[in-house]
Design an enzyme around this catalytic site. Structure first.
Site, PDB file in Angstrom:
ATOM      1  CB  SER A 277      -0.972  -0.040   1.191  1.00 31.91           C
ATOM      2  OG  SER A 277      -1.953   0.957   1.069  1.00 31.91           O
TER       3      SER A 277
ATOM      4  CG  ASP B 256      -5.953  -1.251  -4.993  1.00 29.00           C
ATOM      5  OD1 ASP B 256      -6.560  -0.777  -4.010  1.00 29.00           O
ATOM      6  OD2 ASP B 256      -4.745  -1.540  -4.970  1.00 29.00           O
TER       7      ASP B 256
ATOM      8  CG  HIS C 196      -5.118  -2.232  -0.893  1.00 23.41           C
ATOM      9  ND1 HIS C 196      -4.555  -1.568  -1.963  1.00 23.41           N
ATOM     10  CD2 HIS C 196      -4.638  -1.639   0.227  1.00 23.41           C
ATOM     11  CE1 HIS C 196      -3.783  -0.590  -1.505  1.00 23.41           C
ATOM     12  NE2 HIS C 196      -3.806  -0.619  -0.179  1.00 23.41           N
TER      13      HIS C 196
END
Length: 428
Positions: free
Chosen positions: A171, A267, A334
């Site tokens: 991330s 995502d 994600h």
């Protein structure tokens, strides 16, 4: 309420112990760099930076995996003040953590990196380790100095002798791995095999469902608040505004070090926060779709397919590099490196009959090129799309995040979430 918290705490200890005993992860102690604070390398609250290190062994003793923690960003003073009280803003709130997935020490769960020196860089600055500015507040914007301090300490720990090294991140940490990729390469011997991996960090410049350029404005605020411009690649900032250079699509062409992008084309963070920016869906028409893709109506699916096409278009700059790697699946996900069940496990997501761990290894060791892009949703039966679980179900801003990612798609998942809902209703 206190007894509820106590019960929750003991249950967390039990769940972490279960993960460790079953091989899904193991606890790693925190290393705090007290001396780094004297040179201004500090978290948002002024506490020293920190990392977690599991030493390598056997043939992996001279190989290093440095993985940068994720956790979003703070984009203004008010937001950063709120962030500084937790572990994403202070090393005083940190402790031992569980290593699993790409950080696991089990060969069957992490075939290529299990015996490497494995490091998780704690994320406590809110700028993907790019900030460096003085402000008249009780906040400290020193992410770039944190990166330098951690790397210098790892070099002293033995990383300077690395024969192989991989800088990765999830991330916001995946974005940091991109932005710092060439800087990391420059720290190590020219003869060393050094590459970078971004997991869920390829954030794209898209408009939200109302047509507003929310992410463009949001990233510009982050860069301005943290004074991050001087830490961003000059090859980009010399051509466009620094805020735009927070988007990987505008910097990857200039990165010289081999880079692998692991990302879901749908995502889940970007769909829930960029496509559906704050305030863009006041009537809640997207609520069910944004929690479970199988509940999307025809027009919503068209919007998600359009997002996928924009995402793939943003990747074109990377695809032109022969040294680059790519694993872009069609999962609603994600970050996919930190969980054994997603990284390398029976039933893990695959592309070309290859797990994520296998694809990264093929690319890292130059065994074969790996640039695979999945067919559009819902064609991929190996995806483990799950429903999003709102954080208000659980007390503590970080405990839920850790356990959800550790247990997602594991046999304990359904038990954990049903237990959490019963244990902690929305009223805290």
């Amino acid at each position: 309420m206190e007894s509820l918290k106590a019960h929750f705490s003991w249950t967390v200890v039990f769940m972490l112990g279960l993960l460790s005993s079953t091989g899904q992860g193991f606890l790693v102690n925190l290393t705090v760099l007290e001396a780094a604070a004297r040179r201004g390398a500090v978290c948002l609250d002024g506490s020293p930076p920190a990392y977690h290190l599991a030493p390598g062994f056997g043939p992996g003793m001279n190989s290093w995996l440095v993985h940068i923690e994720g956790g979003g960003w703070c984009h203004n003073i008010t937001n950063c003040f709120a962030r500084k009280v937790g572990r994403l803003g202070s090393s005083r709130a940190m402790g031992s953590i569980v290593f699993s997935g790409i950080l696991s020490d089990r060969r069957d769960l992490n075939p290529e990196f299990y015996n490497w020196n494995r490091v998780k860089v704690a994320y406590c600055d809110g700028s993907s380790l790019t900030g460096d500015v003085d402000r008249a507040t009780n906040l400290h914007f020193r992410g770039a100095r944190i990166f330098d301090a951690v790397m210098e300490d790892l070099l002293r720990q033995g990383m300077r002798y690395a024969e192989s090294a991989l800088l990765s991140g999830c991330s916001a940490g995946g974005l940091a791995a991109i932005l710092h990729c060439d800087r990391f390469r420059a720290l190590l011997a020219a003869a060393a095999r050094v590459k970078c991996l971004s997991d869920g960090g390829f954030f794209v410049n898209v408009r939200d469902v109302t047509g507003a350029e929310y992410m463009k404005s949001y990233f510009s605020e982050i860069v301005a608040t943290h004074g991050a411009a001087k830490s961003l690649p000059s090859s980009c900032t010399s051509k466009m505004s620094p805020g735009m250079c927070f988007f990987p699509q505008y910097v990857v062409k200039q990165i010289r070090t081999p880079l692998f992008v692991l990302n879901a084309a749908y995502d889940s963070w970007q769909i829930r926060n960029a496509l559906l920016s704050p305030g863009s869906d006041p009537a809640g028409a997207w609520k069910e779709c944004a929690s479970d893709m199988s509940l999307c109506d025809t027009s919503q699916l068209e919007a998600l397919q359009a997002f996928r096409m924009q995402f793939l278009g943003a990747l074109r700059g990377l695809g032109a590099s022969p040294a680059a790697g790519m694993f872009v699946n069609s999962c609603f996900a994600h970050c996919q490196t930190e969980m054994a069940e997603i990284w390398h496990f029976d039933g893990s997501p695959v592309l070309g009959n290859t797990t994520i761990a296998g694809a990264v290894a093929e690319w890292f060791y130059d065994r074969r090129p790996f640039k695979n892009v999945d067919c559009p949703y819902p064609c991929d039966s190996s995806c483990r799309n799950i429903r999003y679980v709102p954080e208000e179900f659980l007390p503590g801003e970080n405990l839920h995040h850790k356990l959800r990612h550790l247990l997602m798609c594991s046999p304990a998942q359904s038990f954990y979430f049903s237990w959490a809902r019963e244990l902690t209703p929305k009223s805290r």
